[in-house]
Design an enzyme around this catalytic site. Structure first.
Site, PDB file in Angstrom:
ATOM      1  N   LYS A  10     -49.100   2.856  -2.068  1.00  0.00           N
ATOM      2  CA  LYS A  10     -48.199   3.809  -1.399  1.00  0.00           C
ATOM      3  C   LYS A  10     -47.719   3.284  -0.056  1.00  0.00           C
ATOM      4  O   LYS A  10     -48.301   2.352   0.512  1.00  0.00           O
ATOM      5  CB  LYS A  10     -48.910   5.152  -1.188  1.00  0.00           C
ATOM      6  N   SER A 136     -55.522  -6.238  -9.207  1.00  0.00           N
ATOM      7  CA  SER A 136     -54.603  -5.483  -8.350  1.00  0.00           C
ATOM      8  C   SER A 136     -53.426  -6.322  -7.903  1.00  0.00           C
ATOM      9  O   SER A 136     -53.573  -7.515  -7.625  1.00  0.00           O
ATOM     10  CB  SER A 136     -55.350  -4.938  -7.123  1.00  0.00           C
ATOM     11  N   GLY A 141     -56.782  -3.909   1.857  1.00  0.00           N
ATOM     12  CA  GLY A 141     -57.003  -3.640   3.275  1.00  0.00           C
ATOM     13  C   GLY A 141     -55.786  -3.938   4.121  1.00  0.00           C
ATOM     14  O   GLY A 141     -55.894  -4.476   5.216  1.00  0.00           O
ATOM     15  N   SER A 142     -54.593  -3.555   3.631  1.00  0.00           N
ATOM     16  CA  SER A 142     -53.364  -3.882   4.368  1.00  0.00           C
ATOM     17  C   SER A 142     -52.465  -2.674   4.599  1.00  0.00           C
ATOM     18  O   SER A 142     -51.306  -2.844   4.965  1.00  0.00           O
ATOM     19  CB  SER A 142     -52.563  -4.950   3.621  1.00  0.00           C
ATOM     20  N   GLY A 145     -52.603   1.318   0.641  1.00  0.00           N
ATOM     21  CA  GLY A 145     -53.406   2.240  -0.168  1.00  0.00           C
ATOM     22  C   GLY A 145     -54.192   1.580  -1.279  1.00  0.00           C
ATOM     23  O   GLY A 145     -54.404   2.172  -2.337  1.00  0.00           O
ATOM     24  N   SER A 146     -54.681   0.333  -1.029  1.00  0.00           N
ATOM     25  CA  SER A 146     -55.440  -0.353  -2.097  1.00  0.00           C
ATOM     26  C   SER A 146     -56.713   0.409  -2.434  1.00  0.00           C
ATOM     27  O   SER A 146     -57.116   0.469  -3.602  1.00  0.00           O
ATOM     28  CB  SER A 146     -55.776  -1.791  -1.690  1.00  0.00           C
ATOM     29  N   SER A 147     -57.356   1.007  -1.436  1.00  0.00           N
ATOM     30  CA  SER A 147     -58.629   1.709  -1.716  1.00  0.00           C
ATOM     31  C   SER A 147     -58.369   2.926  -2.601  1.00  0.00           C
ATOM     32  O   SER A 147     -59.122   3.210  -3.538  1.00  0.00           O
ATOM     33  CB  SER A 147     -59.330   2.118  -0.409  1.00  0.00           C
ATOM     34  N   GLU A 193     -62.836   7.649  -2.195  1.00  0.00           N
ATOM     35  CA  GLU A 193     -62.203   7.336  -0.907  1.00  0.00           C
ATOM     36  C   GLU A 193     -63.122   7.698   0.258  1.00  0.00           C
ATOM     37  O   GLU A 193     -63.150   6.996   1.270  1.00  0.00           O
ATOM     38  CB  GLU A 193     -60.887   8.127  -0.764  1.00  0.00           C
ATOM     39  N   ASP A 204     -53.657   9.500   0.450  1.00  0.00           N
ATOM     40  CA  ASP A 204     -53.470   8.256  -0.315  1.00  0.00           C
ATOM     41  C   ASP A 204     -53.824   8.445  -1.785  1.00  0.00           C
ATOM     42  O   ASP A 204     -53.073   8.037  -2.674  1.00  0.00           O
ATOM     43  CB  ASP A 204     -54.331   7.127   0.279  1.00  0.00           C
TER      44      ASP A 204
HETATM   45  N1  LIG Z   1     -59.120  -3.863  -6.221  1.00  0.00           N
HETATM   46  C1  LIG Z   1     -60.180  -3.561  -5.496  1.00  0.00           C
HETATM   47  N2  LIG Z   1     -61.432  -3.903  -5.902  1.00  0.00           N
HETATM   48  C2  LIG Z   1     -62.507  -3.576  -5.162  1.00  0.00           C
HETATM   49  N3  LIG Z   1     -62.464  -2.924  -3.984  1.00  0.00           N
HETATM   50  C3  LIG Z   1     -61.268  -2.571  -3.548  1.00  0.00           C
HETATM   51  C4  LIG Z   1     -60.063  -2.853  -4.269  1.00  0.00           C
HETATM   52  N4  LIG Z   1     -59.033  -2.383  -3.567  1.00  0.00           N
HETATM   53  C5  LIG Z   1     -59.559  -1.825  -2.452  1.00  0.00           C
HETATM   54  N5  LIG Z   1     -60.880  -1.938  -2.436  1.00  0.00           N
HETATM   55  C6  LIG Z   1     -61.800  -1.459  -1.385  1.00  0.00           C
HETATM   56  O1  LIG Z   1     -61.029  -0.846  -0.379  1.00  0.00           O
HETATM   57  C7  LIG Z   1     -61.138  -1.587   0.875  1.00  0.00           C
HETATM   58  C8  LIG Z   1     -59.810  -1.559   1.594  1.00  0.00           C
HETATM   59  O2  LIG Z   1     -59.542  -0.230   1.915  1.00  0.00           O
HETATM   60  P1  LIG Z   1     -58.822   0.212   3.235  1.00  0.00           P
HETATM   61  O3  LIG Z   1     -58.717   1.658   3.169  1.00  0.00           O
HETATM   62  O4  LIG Z   1     -59.498  -0.384   4.434  1.00  0.00           O
HETATM   63  O5  LIG Z   1     -57.375  -0.465   3.120  1.00  0.00           O
HETATM   64  P2  LIG Z   1     -56.118   0.015   2.285  1.00  0.00           P
HETATM   65  O6  LIG Z   1     -56.508   1.141   1.412  1.00  0.00           O
HETATM   66  O7  LIG Z   1     -55.533  -1.180   1.646  1.00  0.00           O
HETATM   67  O8  LIG Z   1     -55.129   0.507   3.428  1.00  0.00           O
HETATM   68  P3  LIG Z   1     -54.768   2.023   3.886  1.00  0.00           P
HETATM   69  O9  LIG Z   1     -56.019   2.835   3.716  1.00  0.00           O
HETATM   70  O10 LIG Z   1     -54.385   1.880   5.332  1.00  0.00           O
HETATM   71  O11 LIG Z   1     -53.642   2.412   3.040  1.00  0.00           O
HETATM   72  C9  LIG Z   1     -61.572  -2.963   0.443  1.00  0.00           C
HETATM   73  O12 LIG Z   1     -62.240  -3.627   1.504  1.00  0.00           O
HETATM   74  C10 LIG Z   1     -62.512  -2.646  -0.725  1.00  0.00           C
HETATM   75  O13 LIG Z   1     -63.768  -2.212  -0.271  1.00  0.00           O
HETATM   76  C1  LIG Z   2     -54.808   6.467   8.347  1.00  0.00           C
HETATM   77  C2  LIG Z   2     -54.647   7.452   7.202  1.00  0.00           C
HETATM   78  O1  LIG Z   2     -53.963   8.591   7.703  1.00  0.00           O
HETATM   79  C3  LIG Z   2     -53.764   6.897   6.096  1.00  0.00           C
HETATM   80  C4  LIG Z   2     -54.243   5.601   5.516  1.00  0.00           C
HETATM   81  O2  LIG Z   2     -53.323   5.201   4.512  1.00  0.00           O
HETATM   82  C5  LIG Z   2     -56.007   7.844   6.705  1.00  0.00           C
HETATM   83  C6  LIG Z   2     -55.975   9.060   5.799  1.00  0.00           C
HETATM   84  O3  LIG Z   2     -55.080   9.880   5.879  1.00  0.00           O
HETATM   85  O4  LIG Z   2     -56.950   9.209   5.031  1.00  0.00           O
HETATM   86 MG   LIG Z   3     -57.376   2.908   2.152  1.00  0.00          MG
END
Ligand SMILES: Nc1ncnc2c1ncn2[C@@H]1O[C@H](COP(=O)(O)OP(=O)(O)OP(=O)(O)O)[C@@H](O)[C@H]1O
Ligand SMILES: C[C@@](O)(CCO)CC(=O)[O-]
Ligand SMILES: [Mg+2]
Length: 432
Positions: A10, A136, A141-142, A145-147, A193, A204
């Site tokens: 997202k 993926s 972690g960028s 919304g990978s998590s 999450e 997310d």
């Molecule tokens: N494909 C995957 N396999 C295993 N773990 C994952 C995977 N994708 C995400 N994760 C977990 O989620 C963490 C990243 O989540 P984080 O919320 O910090 O970043 P994000 O979701 O990419 O960004 P944001 O929350 O700002 O949108 C990774 O370090 C890992 O623990």
């Molecule tokens: C930083 C944040 O607002 C969005 C992360 O994609 C955290 C959340 O809403 O859970």
């Molecule tokens: Mg995340």
């Protein structure tokens, strides 16, 4: 039987962080997915392990099911139809199970994702042996919304094969879930999450589950129907960050400056609502679209200023803002900030030549640019036949050179379909 589920990443157009504190935010799904496949072994496989293969990072983990039963004695007390939170006691036991796997230091960020996996898997399927494979298209972690995509795809695959989840398959190919099933997937994904993020707002996992574009406030979603073309350049600064730590830092600032931060969150709420209203308002002609884009750009800049107030911007983000501003383009961070990905609004009338110039300049700074499709579908599932992930013959060729994430893929119909999909998308996304 083997199932696969996929869930999109997202972008947040307005309202990240403030949404954790009760403000409105606006988010849209993008056409980059996390895929999870699940298969239970047959008796002839003689396999008594729970296996997790994180293909993109080449990590293969496994737990003998006897060990899971021993470490998590209350395993079967959670019906899949009633999502529940991980208790502190269970969290400690899960952390010990993850620690035993000796995940290499370079991938240690994945430990929380693996913990979320163990919680969701054991809550829905207890100590049943299985193989779960994850790939993926999202940078981890960028800010994309990978998590959440991981938790949603995982919950979808797990529920699709659960007794109490009862997510029926009607056909082959990608299928959408019914709304009531999506609600269950979303609730479990939120629990995952929570393990990764600490205190997520739920935006997310909600946008990843339902797709399209949503307005989100205090756990409630309102679907948004876009009435204008929306094109965003996504720049990955490649500066690593962690959403959990950034969300915690904003909460700490809020404790220190309660009244000032309340005003910041109020301002963000107004920005998100105005942005949603502009996106939904009918545009009668090109001029109206241009006016709407100008207003959106201004709101994005205002939101970015407030994210700076919250302390979640970064020097790398400032660099992107400066480069884009040379071309009169508006930019804001997306997701948790602190590096990660940044959005630049590309007005409809902007020429391809200018877009290519901006991309070239940003990439010369070491950043990575892409234009993803916005507002597509949410979580989907697919039934796979044939030899699949357990018995399938591996292609075993490195496909990274073609822009395909991960290593070799299996020769089941499901995976082959993806090889083509990844390649075409990768080429399309390369340039404007
Ligand atoms: N494909 C995957 N396999 C295993 N773990 C994952 C995977 N994708 C995400 N994760 C977990 O989620 C963490 C990243 O989540 P984080 O919320 O910090 O970043 P994000 O979701 O990419 O960004 P944001 O929350 O700002 O949108 C990774 O370090 C890992 O623990
Ligand atoms: C930083 C944040 O607002 C969005 C992360 O994609 C955290 C959340 O809403 O859970
Ligand atoms: Mg995340």
């Amino acid at each position: 039987m083997e199932v696969r589920a996929r869930a999109p990443g997202k972008i947040i157009l307005a309202g990240e962080h403030a949404v954790v504190h009760g403000s409105t935010a606006v988010a849209a799904a993008i056409d980059l997915y996390t895929y999870v496949s699940l298969r239970f072994p047959t008796p002839t496989d003689n396999d008594n392990q729970l296996k997790l293969h994180l293909k993109d990072v080449g990590l293969e983990l496994s737990w003998p099911v006897g060990k899971l039963k021993e470490a998590l004695p209350k395993l079967s007390s959670h019906p899949a139809s009633a999502p529940s939170s991980c208790s502190l006691e269970t969290f400690k036991a899960i952390t010990a199970l993850v620690d035993e796997q000796n995940i290499p230091e370079t991938n240690i960020g994945l430990a929380t994702g693996v913990s979320a996996f163990l919680w969701l898997y054991t809550s829905i399927h207890g100590d049943k042996p299985a193989k779960v494979v994850v790939t993926s298209e999202l940078p981890l972690g960028s800010g994309l919304g990978s998590s959440a995509a991981f938790c949603v795809a995982l919950s979808g695959a797990l529920l699709a094969l659960s007794e109490s989840g009862k997510l029926d398959f009607t056909d082959q190919g990608w299928q959408i879930f019914q709304d009531s099933d999506l609600e269950l997937v979303n609730k479990w994904a939120f629990e995952g999450e929570k393990i990764i993020h600490g205190k997520p707002s739920g935006i997310d996992n909600t946008v990843s589950t339902y797709g399209n574009m949503i307005k989100f406030r205090s756990g409630q979603l309102t679907r948004i129907k876009t009435n204008m073309p929306l094109k965003m350049l996504i720049t990955n600064t490649k500066v690593g960050r962690n959403t959990k730590a950034l969300v915690a830092s904003v909460s700490e600032r809020t404790l220190r400056h309660t009244s000032a931060m309340a005003s910041v969150f109020n301002a963000v709420d107004a920005i998100s609502n105005e942005l949603a209203a502009i996106i939904q308002a009918p545009a009668s002609d090109d001029l109206a679209v241009t006016e709407k884009e100008e207003k959106l750009g201004e709101l994005m800049e205002m939101n970015q200023g407030l994210l700076l107030c919250m302390g979640v911007s970064h020097l790398s983000i400032d660099t992107v803002i400066r480069v884009a501003l040379k071309y009169k383009l508006s930019t804001k961070l997306t997701g948790a900030g602190g590096g990660g990905c940044v959005l630049t609004l590309l007005p409809t009338l902007l020429s391809g030549t200018v877009v290519n110039k901006v991309i070239a300049e940003l990439e010369s700074c070491g950043f990575q640019c892409m234009i993803a499709g916005i507002g597509g579908g949410g979580m989907e599932k697919q039934k796979c036949n044939g030899t699949g992930l357990f018995g399938g013959l591996r292609l075993g060729v490195g496909l990274g050179g073609l822009g395909i994430p991960g290593g070799g893929r299996e020769t089941s119909a499901c995976w082959e379909q993806d090889i083509i999909g990844f390649w075409v998308q990768g080429r399309e996304r390369g340039r404007a």
